[in-house]
Design a protein around this motif. Structure first.
Motif, PDB file in Angstrom:
ATOM      1  N   GLY A 237      -7.997   8.386   7.901  1.00  0.00           N
ATOM      2  CA  GLY A 237      -8.167   7.477   6.778  1.00  0.00           C
ATOM      3  C   GLY A 237      -9.507   7.600   6.068  1.00  0.00           C
ATOM      4  O   GLY A 237      -9.867   6.751   5.269  1.00  0.00           O
TER       5      GLY A 237
ATOM      6  N   GLY B 307       1.327   7.411   6.723  1.00  0.00           N
ATOM      7  CA  GLY B 307       0.672   7.222   5.443  1.00  0.00           C
ATOM      8  C   GLY B 307       0.147   8.507   4.842  1.00  0.00           C
ATOM      9  O   GLY B 307      -0.691   8.481   3.948  1.00  0.00           O
ATOM     10  N   ILE B 323       6.405  -1.564   1.800  1.00  0.00           N
ATOM     11  CA  ILE B 323       5.092  -0.923   1.727  1.00  0.00           C
ATOM     12  C   ILE B 323       4.964  -0.267   0.362  1.00  0.00           C
ATOM     13  O   ILE B 323       5.863   0.450  -0.073  1.00  0.00           O
ATOM     14  N   VAL B 325       1.546   0.886  -0.760  1.00  0.00           N
ATOM     15  CA  VAL B 325       0.432   1.832  -0.715  1.00  0.00           C
ATOM     16  C   VAL B 325       0.611   2.751   0.482  1.00  0.00           C
ATOM     17  O   VAL B 325       0.673   2.282   1.620  1.00  0.00           O
ATOM     18  N   ASP B 327      -1.161   5.302   2.494  1.00  0.00           N
ATOM     19  CA  ASP B 327      -2.508   5.804   2.714  1.00  0.00           C
ATOM     20  C   ASP B 327      -2.813   5.551   4.184  1.00  0.00           C
ATOM     21  O   ASP B 327      -2.482   4.486   4.704  1.00  0.00           O
ATOM     22  N   LYS B 329      -5.416   4.802   5.851  1.00  0.00           N
ATOM     23  CA  LYS B 329      -6.260   3.631   6.091  1.00  0.00           C
ATOM     24  C   LYS B 329      -5.421   2.349   6.021  1.00  0.00           C
ATOM     25  O   LYS B 329      -5.548   1.452   6.846  1.00  0.00           O
ATOM     26  N   GLU B 330      -4.554   2.316   5.007  1.00  0.00           N
ATOM     27  CA  GLU B 330      -3.702   1.159   4.772  1.00  0.00           C
ATOM     28  C   GLU B 330      -2.750   0.966   5.962  1.00  0.00           C
ATOM     29  O   GLU B 330      -2.525  -0.153   6.426  1.00  0.00           O
ATOM     30  N   ALA B 333      -4.599  -0.440   8.838  1.00  0.00           N
ATOM     31  CA  ALA B 333      -4.894  -1.850   8.584  1.00  0.00           C
ATOM     32  C   ALA B 333      -3.655  -2.710   8.802  1.00  0.00           C
ATOM     33  O   ALA B 333      -3.743  -3.870   9.203  1.00  0.00           O
ATOM     34  N   LYS B 334      -2.467  -2.148   8.538  1.00  0.00           N
ATOM     35  CA  LYS B 334      -1.226  -2.914   8.693  1.00  0.00           C
ATOM     36  C   LYS B 334      -0.726  -2.889  10.121  1.00  0.00           C
ATOM     37  O   LYS B 334       0.370  -3.369  10.403  1.00  0.00           O
TER      38      LYS B 334
END
Lengths: 349, 515
Positions: A237, B307, B323, B325, B327, B329-330, B333-334
């Motif tokens: 990420g 992602g 969903i 986005v 990505d 990172k996303e 985070a989820k």
């Protein structure tokens, strides 16, 4: 013959390796000196004296090392992220052009503000110059080696145009040079009766700062991760493109600061020969330093010493000062070889 | 008697890599017309030994005799000349050439104006007829299936006059049916006097094809006996050294839906459809196993949930919410924990330290950084606690990850992923290349997460693993996915058939996947 990785490298080897490499280079280059018809030992003594043999020699070496530290840092930062910035020379001139544009009367500030101001505008100009190849790389996958290299000529020719044309100093008796930097913008001298100027302090601070950023901060982690394994960084990420663009701004800015130190420190006005290839030599400096920002300080002083020493050797012994290029190039190859041998061992079968 | 003639004798072969003893005084012999199976965990030294026999590596000690002649090591050309042929685990074929061109490649002098293709073709025809290895000599390699490519590799070895064939994990990429076919070919070859060294860690196959078994463990030859004298249990014990208790899957009631993949299709950069109308429903306390031969859509599915790519059509819902986005990172985070397929490529930054790899997904959080500065002490303490919790041996926070064993490297990734208590875990080949002990650890961790309420997607090419670990299994084929089947109701044979495409409508332009 096989190369096998060593499981561990003893400390003595890490210390001896670069010293041994330089020794080997001196042995190799003594052949060239003999060929030129000069006594080897005296020639090397002349070289050493010219580089570090007197207060004057040391100060001159440090003057020359200053821009090399900055272009070396520029290359070290960019290469860490595997952003192959070969455009240090162009960015240097971009910084010099910006310092000339803002520092020759357009802006007037007291010295404590004027000097930082010149570094800031220079760094912005250089950063923006590298932003173009960085955007082309991230958006369109255009190879940055080509774009950064070619931009060097674009900027150098632009400086040519400006200095022969609109920016030519009417007081310079026809020489293609810019107007002098205003007094408030001149970097203060560090030692009386030498050319050593405050740019050195700036370059040293820059080296330490870059080292801190690379090893202690979030940005540094991102830059190193992107450079070492882009797939893993992306999977975890880390924003790859953002990191590359940020790296480009930092790298271009650092190289441009070398232009500022030359214009506002060494020369005090812009000419077309402020840089004898500092931008390119910076790449070699960074490689010699193993891309370590603190190592860049030592590598830059070493290279500057060789160049200055070779100049005085050439005067004293009538050996061409091109020997400096041979020594620096051979040193780079030998040190890299030596470093590799500290990590690998050769086995003969 | 000619049929007990020894064709290959390995005497006291030793090989060190630094401090690692990869092969420790290994001796065995191979008889004409027989199959010797070389067994061992990953990292036991099998591949090293074969590379020595084939001349890729130089042994530090010992020697090898082929047909009574001593092999001067470190030269594959000599091994080939003496009749040793090797089929590598990863094929060594040029994709852009035809079968015939690949087979004759390297057998002709380098400086020659014209290739004598006609003679090559005749000989290739003769060989493929003789051994029942049918492939079109003029087909491009890239158009072949994995099984066909393997046949080309075998033909390549035979063309070079191989009398001893080394097969390095030949069944790893095959469906059960293709494996049977390969075994048929091998039996033909044995009948014609060839000898085979068969490297594997799949016990069932070894029992089916081998005459003799040699077991390697930690670089040592720990057993060497005829297959008739062995039982599965004995061989397994020899391989592992001690009986490893397998974690048992508890039956659990699946909870509410965590993730649904609804009719998703994805195209790659070249416009190839790599996922076709894939649907999947993952619930709390559930492990879904995804089976399939490598390259049938597992990667895009895994990328999607990680992602790393976005659906071309269809959608993903997290607890009922779409969903938008895509990505990495996303996804983190989820609450999606991702264990990537290739540890070295996507899993870790090899030249980073253990602690840096552990915070690779979370370094930007307030816990680990403040005003852009990394909180070094916090990071190191965190690393220490994870090293302890996940029993990562021989490593401190500052140890460079590249030097760790596969199992420890995987533990670094697992600790990074599981420490964030993800609700959904995507584990793509999490035990590939790990020894039994490390694989068991991975399974235990997955079971623990499942017990705590996570839903897990486990992608694996190892059917036995899936049947042991998963609650339900789906098979992928050419970018499509079969319905999820409860693991109690499927057999290996059924999965094998699905893996070879039976029941999939390959050419339907994205209708559903009739099973």
């Amino acid at each position: 013959m096989l190369l096998e990785p060593r499981t561990h490298t003893p400390l003595w080897m890490t210390i001896i390796a670069p010293i041994a490499a330089v020794f080997v280079v001196m042995v190799l280059c003594s052949g060239l000196i003999m060929w030129a018809g000069a006594p080897v030992l005296q020639s090397y003594i002349a070289l050493a004296k010219g580089a570090f043999g007197s207060k004057f020699a040391i100060s001159e070496t440090l003057v020359r090392a200053t821009p090399l530290m900055l272009t070396g840092l520029a290359a070290a930062v960019a290469f860490r992220a595997k952003l192959w910035n070969i455009g240090g020379e162009g960015q240097l001139y971009m910084g010099a052009l910006a310092a000339t544009y803002f520092g020759t009367g357009m802006v007037n500030l007291p010295a404590p503000l004027m000097i930082p101001f010149l570094f800031v505008v220079g760094a912005i100009a250089g950063g923006l110059l590298l932003l173009v190849p960085a955007l082309l790389k991230t958006k369109l996958k255009v190879d940055e080696v080509v774009t950064t290299l070619l931009l060097n000529f674009v900027i150098l020719l632009m400086a040519n145009y400006l200095l022969f044309g609109p920016w030519k100093d009417p007081m310079a008796m026809g020489w293609p040079q810019g107007a002098p930097i205003v007094d408030a913008g001149i970097l203060p001298k560090l030692i009386e009766k030498t050319r050593l100027h405050g740019g050195l302090i700036f370059a040293l601070l820059a080296s330490v700062s870059v080292w801190l950023v690379m090893s202690k901060t979030k940005w540094g982690l991102e830059i190193r991760a992107v450079g070492l394994n882009q797939d893993a960084a992306s999977f975890a990420g880390i924003p790859i493109n953002k990191t590359i663009i940020r790296t480009a701004l930092i790298s271009g800015g650092l190289a441009a600061c070398a232009g500022v130190t030359e214009v506002a420190g060494t020369k005090e006005y812009l000419t077309l020969d402020i840089s004898p290839g500092f931008g390119y030599t910076g790449i070699a400096v960074a490689m010699l330093a193993g891309l370590n920002p603190l190592g860049v300080i030592i590598a830059a002083i070493f290279f500057a010493g060789i160049y200055n020493g070779a100049d005085s050797m050439s005067r004293a012994m009538d050996v061409s000062n091109y020997i400096a290029d041979v020594i620096t190039a051979a040193s780079l190859l030998m040190v890299m070889l030596a470093v590799m041998l500290t990590r690998m061992r050769i086995r003969f079968s | 008697m000619t049929d007990t003639e020894t064709v290959l004798r390995v005497q006291g072969i030793t090989k060190n890599f630094g401090d690692l003893v990869a092969n420790d005084a290994i001796s065995f012999s191979l008889k004409k017309g027989k199959v010797l199976s070389l067994l061992g965990e990953n990292g036991a030294g099998k591949t090293t030994l074969m590379n020595i026999i084939f001349g890729h590596y130089t042994a530090d000690g010992g020697h090898i005799e082929v047909f009574g002649k001593k092999l001067n090591a470190s030269n594959p050309a000599e091994a080939i000349a003496l009749g040793v042929g090797m089929v590598h685990q990863h094929f060594t074929l040029a994709d852009n050439l035809t079968v015939l061109e690949n087979v004759i490649l390297g057998t002709e002098p380098l400086w020659k104006w014209v290739q004598d293709k006609a003679a090559g073709r005749a000989r290739l025809k003769e060989l493929s007829g003789e051994f029942g290895l049918h492939v079109d000599p003029d087909a491009d390699i890239k158009s072949l299936t994995v099984g066909e490519k393997q046949r080309v590799e075998i033909l390549k070895a035979l063309y070079r006059g191989a009398k001893i064939l080394i097969l390095d994990e030949p069944t790893a990429v095959l469906t059960p049916q293709e494996t049977d076919q390969l075994f048929g070919t091998l039996r033909d070859m044995l009948a014609r006097g060839l000898s085979v060294i068969f490297i594997s860690h799949k016990l069932g196959e070894v029992m089916a094809i081998a005459d003799d078994i040699a077991v390697l463990r930690h670089g040592k030859l720990v057993a060497n006996f005829p297959v008739a004298e062995a039982s599965r249990e004995i061989i397994a014990e020899k391989m592992v050294g001690e009986a490893v208790p397998q974690p048992r899957r508890q039956i659990m009631e699946a909870g509410e839906e965590l993730l649904s993949v609804e009719d998703v299709s994805v195209k790659d950069e070249n416009g190839q459809q790599i996922l076709k109308n894939v649907s999947l429903h993952l619930h709390r306390h559930q492990i879904i196993g995804i089976a399939g031969v490598s390259g049938n859509g597992q990667k895009p599915l895994s990328d999607l949930v990680s992602g790393m790519c976005r659906p071309g059509s269809g959608q993903l819902n997290l607890s009922g919410e779409a969903i938008t986005v895509f990505d990495p990172k996303e996804m983190v985070a989820k609450g999606i924990g991702r264990v990537p397929e290739d540890r070295h490529v996507q899993g870790v930054v090899g030249d980073f330290s253990v602690e840096e790899n552990m915070i690779l997904e979370t370094y930007a959080s307030a816990r680990f950084s403040k005003f852009g500065w990394l909180r070094k002490k916090e990071v190191t303490d965190y690393a220490y606690s994870l090293i302890k919790a996940f029993d990562i041996r021989g490593a401190g926070p500052e140890t460079i990850v590249r030097g760790l064993s596969g199992g420890n490297m995987q533990k670094v990734i697992l600790s990074r992923v599981l420490e964030n208590s993800p609700q959904i875990i995507l584990a793509n080949q999490p035990t590939r290349g790990l020894d039994v002990g490390a694989a068991t650890f991975v399974h235990e961790q997955l079971f623990k997460a499942r017990k705590e309420g996570a839903g897990i997607i486990l992608i694996s090419e190892d059917l036995e693993e899936l049947l042991a670990v998963a609650d339900s299994v789906a098979v992928m084929y050419h970018g499509q996915i079969s319905p999820q089947m409860p693991v109690e109701s499927v057999t290996l044979q059924q999965l094998g058939l699905l893996m070879s495409g039976e029941g999939f409508s390959v050419h339907s332009k994205g209708q559903d996947h009739a099973a």
